[in-house]
Design an enzyme around this catalytic site. Structure first.
Site, mmCIF file in Angstrom:
data_model
loop_
_atom_site.group_PDB
_atom_site.id
_atom_site.type_symbol
_atom_site.label_atom_id
_atom_site.label_comp_id
_atom_site.label_asym_id
_atom_site.label_seq_id
_atom_site.Cartn_x
_atom_site.Cartn_y
_atom_site.Cartn_z
ATOM 1 N N SER A 1 0.827 -1.204 0.000
ATOM 2 C CA SER A 1 0.000 0.000 0.000
ATOM 3 C C SER A 1 0.868 1.264 0.000
ATOM 4 C CB SER A 1 -0.921 -0.008 1.217
ATOM 5 O OG SER A 1 -1.619 1.201 1.322
ATOM 6 N N SER A 2 1.951 1.242 0.767
ATOM 7 C CA SER A 2 2.837 2.411 0.834
ATOM 8 C C SER A 2 3.430 2.746 -0.524
ATOM 9 C CB SER A 2 3.970 2.158 1.831
ATOM 10 O OG SER A 2 3.454 1.960 3.114
ATOM 11 N N GLU B 1 5.482 -6.197 -13.215
ATOM 12 C CA GLU B 1 5.191 -5.121 -14.158
ATOM 13 C C GLU B 1 4.956 -3.856 -13.351
ATOM 14 O OE1 GLU B 1 2.531 -7.756 -14.397
ATOM 15 O OE2 GLU B 1 3.795 -9.047 -15.616
ATOM 16 N N GLN C 1 4.284 -8.306 -1.526
ATOM 17 C CA GLN C 1 4.112 -9.453 -0.648
ATOM 18 C C GLN C 1 3.717 -10.662 -1.477
ATOM 19 O OE1 GLN C 1 0.961 -7.563 1.481
ATOM 20 N NE2 GLN C 1 2.259 -7.132 3.232
ATOM 21 N N ASP D 1 1.860 -20.275 -10.297
ATOM 22 C CA ASP D 1 1.346 -21.637 -10.311
ATOM 23 C C ASP D 1 2.138 -22.593 -9.428
ATOM 24 O OD1 ASP D 1 -0.846 -21.403 -12.090
ATOM 25 O OD2 ASP D 1 0.522 -21.389 -13.807
ATOM 26 N N THR E 1 8.751 -11.962 -12.250
ATOM 27 C CA THR E 1 8.802 -10.718 -13.011
ATOM 28 C C THR E 1 7.620 -9.851 -12.611
ATOM 29 O OG1 THR E 1 9.970 -11.703 -14.884
ATOM 30 C CG2 THR E 1 8.706 -9.708 -15.325
#
Length: 180
Positions: free
Chosen positions: A97-98, A123, A142, A113, A121
């Site tokens: 959130s920060s 984005e 996280q 999976d 990776t």
């Protein structure tokens, strides 16, 4: 069922779940903190104005301890941690959130999976009007782990298995053919 810190520590101790490198402070009540690695990848400027999903895309990858993400810029980054999920666990990445409050959007395309091995990776997109400095080693998100009701019959063995560094899209390897 989402795993608690107790379950995560037990799986790590038993070597059923592998995350490396890992500091004990990274294990949170219901997740594991993941940190930003030092590999950043961007789509190279090309003469063609359209990216086609049926063709390989050219990427430029750099290794650096810091990366300046400009406003409106998109970059692929990687986790510092190499993850090995057993065939009875799945995971997903949540941004902090920060970090989101700075205008840095962190996306991971879907679930991690069961059976996946590799660096994840990420984005990253800067939705802010100011540049954002990304620093290797900083907590970026996280990893939330969830128990499957059964071991996966077909654990992950896909095109990103074993990836290291910020890995560009390999969608062009898919056998999907659009209908006309």
């Amino acid at each position: 069922m989402i795993l608690s810190d107790r379950s995560i520590r037990r799986l790590l101790k038993d070597n059923a779940l592998k995350i490396s490198p890992l500091e004990k402070e990274q294990v949170q009540p219901a997740s594991v903190d993941i940190r930003l690695g030092n590999t950043f990848t961007v789509v190279e400027d090309v003469s063609e104005p359209i990216v086609q999903m049926t063709k390989a895309v050219s990427y430029k990858t750099i290794q650096a301890d810091r990366y300046i993400l400009l406003p409106g810029q998109f970059v692929l980054a990687t986790t510092l941690e190499y993850i090995c999920l057993p065939n009875n666990l799945t995971a997903f990445v949540e941004g902090r959130s920060s970090i989101g409050r700075l205008g840095l959007f962190i996306q991971n395309a879907g679930w991690v999976d069961p059976g996946f091995k590799g660096e994840i990776t990420l984005e990253l997109f800067n939705a802010n009007k100011c540049a954002i400095e990304l620093q290797s080693g900083r907590r970026i998100g996280q990893l939330v782990l969830e128990q499957l009701d059964n071991e996966a019959e077909h654990p992950y063995h896909g095109k990103y298995q074993g990836q290291r560094g910020a890995t560009g899209s390999k969608i062009y390897l898919d056998n999907e053919v659009p209908s006309k």
